[in-house]
Scaffold this motif. Structure first.
Motif, PDB file in Angstrom:
ATOM      1  N   GLY A 141      54.554  79.667  -1.332  1.00 47.47           N
ATOM      2  CA  GLY A 141      55.312  78.552  -0.777  1.00 47.47           C
ATOM      3  C   GLY A 141      54.453  77.731   0.163  1.00 47.47           C
ATOM      4  N   SER A 142      55.102  76.913   0.977  1.00 49.44           N
ATOM      5  CA  SER A 142      54.365  76.027   1.881  1.00 49.44           C
ATOM      6  C   SER A 142      54.664  76.342   3.341  1.00 49.44           C
ATOM      7  N   GLY A 143      55.139  77.535   3.610  1.00 47.93           N
ATOM      8  CA  GLY A 143      55.501  77.927   4.968  1.00 47.93           C
ATOM      9  C   GLY A 143      54.311  78.394   5.789  1.00 47.93           C
ATOM     10  N   PRO A 144      54.560  78.783   7.026  1.00 46.45           N
ATOM     11  CA  PRO A 144      53.481  79.167   7.944  1.00 46.45           C
ATOM     12  C   PRO A 144      52.901  80.557   7.678  1.00 46.45           C
ATOM     13  N   TYR A 145      53.555  81.345   6.801  1.00 46.41           N
ATOM     14  CA  TYR A 145      53.079  82.699   6.528  1.00 46.41           C
ATOM     15  C   TYR A 145      52.963  82.931   5.035  1.00 46.41           C
ATOM     16  N   LYS A 146      52.046  83.837   4.673  1.00 44.30           N
ATOM     17  CA  LYS A 146      51.941  84.258   3.287  1.00 44.30           C
ATOM     18  C   LYS A 146      52.218  85.758   3.228  1.00 44.30           C
ATOM     19  N   MET A 147      52.853  86.195   2.147  1.00 44.45           N
ATOM     20  CA  MET A 147      53.163  87.608   1.997  1.00 44.45           C
ATOM     21  C   MET A 147      51.904  88.342   1.565  1.00 44.45           C
ATOM     22  N   THR A 148      51.557  89.390   2.303  1.00 48.77           N
ATOM     23  CA  THR A 148      50.365  90.165   1.973  1.00 48.77           C
ATOM     24  C   THR A 148      50.706  91.533   1.390  1.00 48.77           C
ATOM     25  N   ASN A 149      51.902  92.030   1.675  1.00 55.26           N
ATOM     26  CA  ASN A 149      52.292  93.334   1.147  1.00 55.26           C
ATOM     27  C   ASN A 149      53.813  93.415   1.108  1.00 55.26           C
ATOM     28  N   TRP A 150      54.337  93.997   0.037  1.00 53.25           N
ATOM     29  CA  TRP A 150      55.776  94.180  -0.071  1.00 53.25           C
ATOM     30  C   TRP A 150      56.048  95.527  -0.696  1.00 53.25           C
ATOM     31  N   GLN A 151      56.818  96.336   0.016  1.00 54.72           N
ATOM     32  CA  GLN A 151      57.278  97.614  -0.503  1.00 54.72           C
ATOM     33  C   GLN A 151      58.792  97.527  -0.543  1.00 54.72           C
ATOM     34  N   GLN A 211      59.319  97.735   3.557  1.00 57.80           N
ATOM     35  CA  GLN A 211      58.832  96.717   4.487  1.00 57.80           C
ATOM     36  C   GLN A 211      58.162  95.561   3.749  1.00 57.80           C
ATOM     37  N   THR A 212      58.062  94.454   4.477  1.00 52.29           N
ATOM     38  CA  THR A 212      57.379  93.256   4.006  1.00 52.29           C
ATOM     39  C   THR A 212      56.400  92.839   5.087  1.00 52.29           C
ATOM     40  N   GLU A 213      55.157  92.585   4.691  1.00 53.31           N
ATOM     41  CA  GLU A 213      54.136  92.157   5.651  1.00 53.31           C
ATOM     42  C   GLU A 213      53.754  90.710   5.367  1.00 53.31           C
ATOM     43  N   LEU A 214      53.684  89.948   6.417  1.00 49.14           N
ATOM     44  CA  LEU A 214      53.297  88.544   6.324  1.00 49.14           C
ATOM     45  C   LEU A 214      52.095  88.300   7.226  1.00 49.14           C
ATOM     46  N   GLU A 215      51.252  87.368   6.814  1.00 51.23           N
ATOM     47  CA  GLU A 215      50.099  86.975   7.612  1.00 51.23           C
ATOM     48  C   GLU A 215      50.145  85.465   7.806  1.00 51.23           C
ATOM     49  N   ALA A 216      49.695  85.023   8.971  1.00 48.58           N
ATOM     50  CA  ALA A 216      49.687  83.582   9.231  1.00 48.58           C
ATOM     51  C   ALA A 216      48.819  82.887   8.192  1.00 48.58           C
ATOM     52  N   TYR A 217      49.309  81.794   7.689  1.00 47.45           N
ATOM     53  CA  TYR A 217      48.574  81.021   6.693  1.00 47.45           C
ATOM     54  C   TYR A 217      47.657  80.047   7.431  1.00 47.45           C
ATOM     55  N   PRO A 218      46.334  80.240   7.321  1.00 42.70           N
ATOM     56  CA  PRO A 218      45.408  79.427   8.127  1.00 42.70           C
ATOM     57  C   PRO A 218      45.453  77.933   7.814  1.00 42.70           C
ATOM     58  N   SER A 219      45.874  77.566   6.610  1.00 39.09           N
ATOM     59  CA  SER A 219      45.908  76.152   6.227  1.00 39.09           C
ATOM     60  C   SER A 219      47.292  75.547   6.352  1.00 39.09           C
ATOM     61  N   TYR A 220      48.153  76.174   7.133  1.00 38.85           N
ATOM     62  CA  TYR A 220      49.504  75.640   7.284  1.00 38.85           C
ATOM     63  C   TYR A 220      49.434  74.219   7.832  1.00 38.85           C
ATOM     64  N   TRP A 221      50.203  73.317   7.283  1.00 42.38           N
ATOM     65  CA  TRP A 221      50.108  71.892   7.586  1.00 42.38           C
ATOM     66  C   TRP A 221      50.715  71.486   8.924  1.00 42.38           C
ATOM     67  N   ARG A 222      51.501  72.367   9.544  1.00 41.58           N
ATOM     68  CA  ARG A 222      52.055  72.050  10.853  1.00 41.58           C
ATOM     69  C   ARG A 222      51.298  72.799  11.933  1.00 41.58           C
ATOM     70  N   ALA A 223      51.953  73.049  13.048  1.00 40.94           N
ATOM     71  CA  ALA A 223      51.330  73.772  14.152  1.00 40.94           C
ATOM     72  C   ALA A 223      50.977  75.198  13.729  1.00 40.94           C
ATOM     73  N   LYS A 224      50.009  75.769  14.432  1.00 40.08           N
ATOM     74  CA  LYS A 224      49.572  77.128  14.150  1.00 40.08           C
ATOM     75  C   LYS A 224      50.745  78.093  14.346  1.00 40.08           C
ATOM     76  N   PRO A 225      50.957  78.996  13.407  1.00 39.75           N
ATOM     77  CA  PRO A 225      52.045  79.974  13.543  1.00 39.75           C
ATOM     78  C   PRO A 225      51.862  80.815  14.811  1.00 39.75           C
TER      79      PRO A 225
END
Length: 186
Positions: free
Chosen positions: A20-30, A34-48
Protein backbone atom coordinates in the motif's frame (compact mmCIF):
# COMPACT_ATOMS: atom_id res chain seq x y z
CA UNK A 1 -3.62 -0.21 -2.89
CA UNK A 2 -2.01 -0.59 -6.28
CA UNK A 3 -4.44 -2.05 -8.79
CA UNK A 4 -1.69 -3.51 -11.00
CA UNK A 5 -0.13 -5.40 -8.06
CA UNK A 6 -3.46 -6.86 -6.96
CA UNK A 7 -4.26 -7.92 -10.52
CA UNK A 8 -0.78 -9.45 -10.90
CA UNK A 9 -0.70 -11.50 -7.66
CA UNK A 10 -4.44 -12.03 -7.09
CA UNK A 11 -6.58 -11.48 -4.02
CA UNK A 12 -5.24 -14.41 -1.99
CA UNK A 13 -1.58 -13.46 -2.42
CA UNK A 14 -2.37 -9.79 -1.82
CA UNK A 15 -3.99 -10.72 1.51
CA UNK A 16 -0.82 -12.59 2.48
CA UNK A 17 1.60 -9.95 1.19
CA UNK A 18 -0.23 -6.60 1.11
CA UNK A 19 1.26 -3.53 -0.50
CA UNK A 20 0.00 0.00 0.00
CA UNK A 21 0.97 3.65 0.31
CA UNK A 22 0.91 3.98 4.09
CA UNK A 23 3.72 4.87 6.50
CA UNK A 24 4.50 1.21 7.34
CA UNK A 25 5.21 -1.96 5.43
CA UNK A 26 4.43 -5.44 6.72
CA UNK A 27 7.60 -7.40 7.37
CA UNK A 28 6.21 -10.47 9.12
CA UNK A 29 2.78 -11.99 9.67
CA UNK A 30 1.93 -15.02 11.75
CA UNK A 31 -1.80 -15.62 11.43
CA UNK A 32 -3.50 -15.39 14.82
CA UNK A 33 -0.20 -14.63 16.57
CA UNK A 34 1.32 -11.32 15.50
CA UNK A 35 1.93 -8.82 12.72
CA UNK A 36 5.16 -6.86 12.42
CA UNK A 37 5.40 -3.56 10.61
CA UNK A 38 8.42 -1.44 9.77
CA UNK A 39 8.49 2.25 8.94
CA UNK A 40 8.52 2.77 5.20
CA UNK A 41 11.54 5.00 4.47
CA UNK A 42 10.01 6.43 1.28
CA UNK A 43 6.69 7.38 2.82
CA UNK A 44 5.44 10.52 1.07
CA UNK A 45 4.30 12.32 4.22
CA UNK A 46 6.03 12.98 7.53
CA UNK A 47 8.37 10.37 8.96
CA UNK A 48 6.44 7.67 10.84
CA UNK A 49 6.72 8.06 14.64
CA UNK A 50 7.95 4.49 15.29
CA UNK A 51 10.59 2.50 13.42
CA UNK A 52 8.94 -0.84 14.21
CA UNK A 53 5.44 -1.78 15.37
CA UNK A 54 4.33 -5.23 16.52
CA UNK A 55 0.68 -6.16 17.00
CA UNK A 56 0.32 -9.32 19.07
CA UNK A 57 -2.83 -11.32 19.64
CA UNK A 58 -3.19 -11.84 23.39
CA UNK A 59 -6.69 -13.12 24.16
CA UNK A 60 -6.28 -13.31 27.95
CA UNK A 61 -6.87 -9.97 29.69
CA UNK A 62 -4.61 -10.78 32.64
CA UNK A 63 -1.75 -11.61 30.27
CA UNK A 64 -2.27 -8.35 28.36
CA UNK A 65 -2.14 -6.37 31.61
CA UNK A 66 0.95 -8.27 32.79
CA UNK A 67 2.61 -7.56 29.43
CA UNK A 68 1.86 -3.86 29.87
CA UNK A 69 3.19 -3.74 33.43
CA UNK A 70 6.39 -5.60 32.55
CA UNK A 71 7.08 -3.54 29.44
CA UNK A 72 6.48 -6.41 27.01
CA UNK A 73 3.63 -4.30 25.59
CA UNK A 74 3.43 -0.53 25.23
CA UNK A 75 -0.33 -0.48 24.72
CA UNK A 76 -3.23 -2.83 25.42
CA UNK A 77 -6.86 -2.60 24.37
CA UNK A 78 -10.20 -3.91 25.55
CA UNK A 79 -9.50 -3.92 29.25
CA UNK A 80 -12.67 -4.66 31.23
CA UNK A 81 -13.60 -1.95 33.75
CA UNK A 82 -12.95 -4.17 36.75
CA UNK A 83 -9.39 -4.78 35.50
CA UNK A 84 -8.67 -1.13 34.65
CA UNK A 85 -8.14 -0.27 38.32
CA UNK A 86 -5.06 -2.50 38.45
CA UNK A 87 -3.54 -0.43 35.65
CA UNK A 88 -4.43 2.87 37.33
CA UNK A 89 -2.31 1.84 40.31
CA UNK A 90 0.77 1.37 38.12
CA UNK A 91 2.82 4.57 37.94
CA UNK A 92 4.24 3.58 34.53
CA UNK A 93 0.83 3.19 32.89
CA UNK A 94 -2.36 5.10 32.36
CA UNK A 95 -5.92 4.22 31.44
CA UNK A 96 -7.44 6.07 28.51
CA UNK A 97 -11.15 5.65 27.87
CA UNK A 98 -12.74 6.51 24.54
CA UNK A 99 -16.30 6.19 23.22
CA UNK A 100 -17.06 3.04 21.26
CA UNK A 101 -19.95 1.79 19.17
CA UNK A 102 -20.85 -0.72 21.89
CA UNK A 103 -24.19 -0.24 23.59
CA UNK A 104 -26.33 -2.31 25.90
CA UNK A 105 -30.09 -2.03 25.61
CA UNK A 106 -33.30 -3.66 26.71
CA UNK A 107 -35.68 -4.61 23.91
CA UNK A 108 -39.30 -4.82 24.99
CA UNK A 109 -41.82 -6.80 22.96
CA UNK A 110 -44.79 -4.48 22.58
CA UNK A 111 -46.80 -7.10 20.69
CA UNK A 112 -47.95 -9.27 23.57
CA UNK A 113 -48.51 -9.54 27.27
CA UNK A 114 -48.52 -6.72 29.76
CA UNK A 115 -46.01 -4.70 27.71
CA UNK A 116 -48.64 -4.07 25.03
CA UNK A 117 -49.66 -1.12 27.18
CA UNK A 118 -47.39 1.85 26.51
CA UNK A 119 -47.66 2.89 30.17
CA UNK A 120 -45.97 -0.37 31.23
CA UNK A 121 -43.15 0.22 28.75
CA UNK A 122 -42.79 3.77 30.02
CA UNK A 123 -42.78 2.48 33.61
CA UNK A 124 -39.93 0.13 32.76
CA UNK A 125 -37.99 3.04 31.26
CA UNK A 126 -38.56 5.15 34.38
CA UNK A 127 -37.61 2.25 36.67
CA UNK A 128 -34.13 1.73 35.21
CA UNK A 129 -31.38 3.77 36.85
CA UNK A 130 -29.03 3.85 33.88
CA UNK A 131 -26.44 6.03 35.62
CA UNK A 132 -26.24 3.54 38.50
CA UNK A 133 -25.89 0.67 36.00
CA UNK A 134 -22.96 2.40 34.29
CA UNK A 135 -21.30 3.01 37.66
CA UNK A 136 -21.92 -0.51 38.98
CA UNK A 137 -21.27 -2.57 35.85
CA UNK A 138 -18.82 -0.39 33.95
CA UNK A 139 -17.23 1.36 36.94
CA UNK A 140 -17.87 4.69 35.26
CA UNK A 141 -16.25 3.73 31.93
CA UNK A 142 -19.29 4.55 29.89
CA UNK A 143 -22.29 6.80 29.84
CA UNK A 144 -26.01 6.40 29.30
CA UNK A 145 -27.42 7.33 25.91
CA UNK A 146 -31.02 8.15 25.04
CA UNK A 147 -31.09 6.49 21.61
CA UNK A 148 -30.09 3.14 20.13
CA UNK A 149 -26.58 4.23 19.23
CA UNK A 150 -23.47 5.82 20.68
CA UNK A 151 -21.46 8.95 19.91
CA UNK A 152 -19.08 7.37 17.35
CA UNK A 153 -22.00 5.94 15.34
CA UNK A 154 -23.15 7.89 12.30
CA UNK A 155 -26.57 9.37 12.99
CA UNK A 156 -26.15 9.53 16.76
CA UNK A 157 -27.88 12.50 18.37
CA UNK A 158 -27.96 13.82 21.90
CA UNK A 159 -31.07 15.92 21.13
CA UNK A 160 -33.59 13.25 22.12
CA UNK A 161 -34.77 13.41 25.73
CA UNK A 162 -35.12 10.00 27.35
CA UNK A 163 -36.71 8.89 30.59
CA UNK A 164 -35.02 9.94 33.82
CA UNK A 165 -34.91 7.51 36.71
CA UNK A 166 -38.13 7.98 38.68
CA UNK A 167 -39.35 4.96 40.61
CA UNK A 168 -42.47 6.75 41.91
CA UNK A 169 -43.52 7.64 38.36
CA UNK A 170 -42.89 4.03 37.29
CA UNK A 171 -45.12 2.67 40.06
CA UNK A 172 -47.82 5.20 39.20
CA UNK A 173 -47.82 4.12 35.54
CA UNK A 174 -47.94 0.40 36.40
CA UNK A 175 -50.91 1.04 38.68
CA UNK A 176 -52.71 3.16 36.04
CA UNK A 177 -52.19 0.37 33.49
CA UNK A 178 -53.66 -2.20 35.87
CA UNK A 179 -50.44 -4.17 35.66
CA UNK A 180 -49.57 -4.49 39.36
CA UNK A 181 -48.37 -8.02 40.11
CA UNK A 182 -48.18 -8.96 36.41
CA UNK A 183 -45.17 -10.84 35.07
CA UNK A 184 -42.80 -9.66 32.35
CA UNK A 185 -40.77 -12.48 30.80
CA UNK A 186 -37.17 -12.00 29.72
Amino acid sequence: MPKAYVEKVGDQEFNLKPLGSGPYKMTNWQKGVQTELEAYPSYWRAKPPFQKVVFRTVPDVSTRIADLKTGKADLVRDVPPDQAESIKGDSNSQVLSVPTERIGYLFINAQGGVTQDVRVRQAIAYAIDRKALVEALLEGYGKPVEVLGAEPVFGYTDKIKGYEYNLDKAKELVKAAGAEGKTVEF
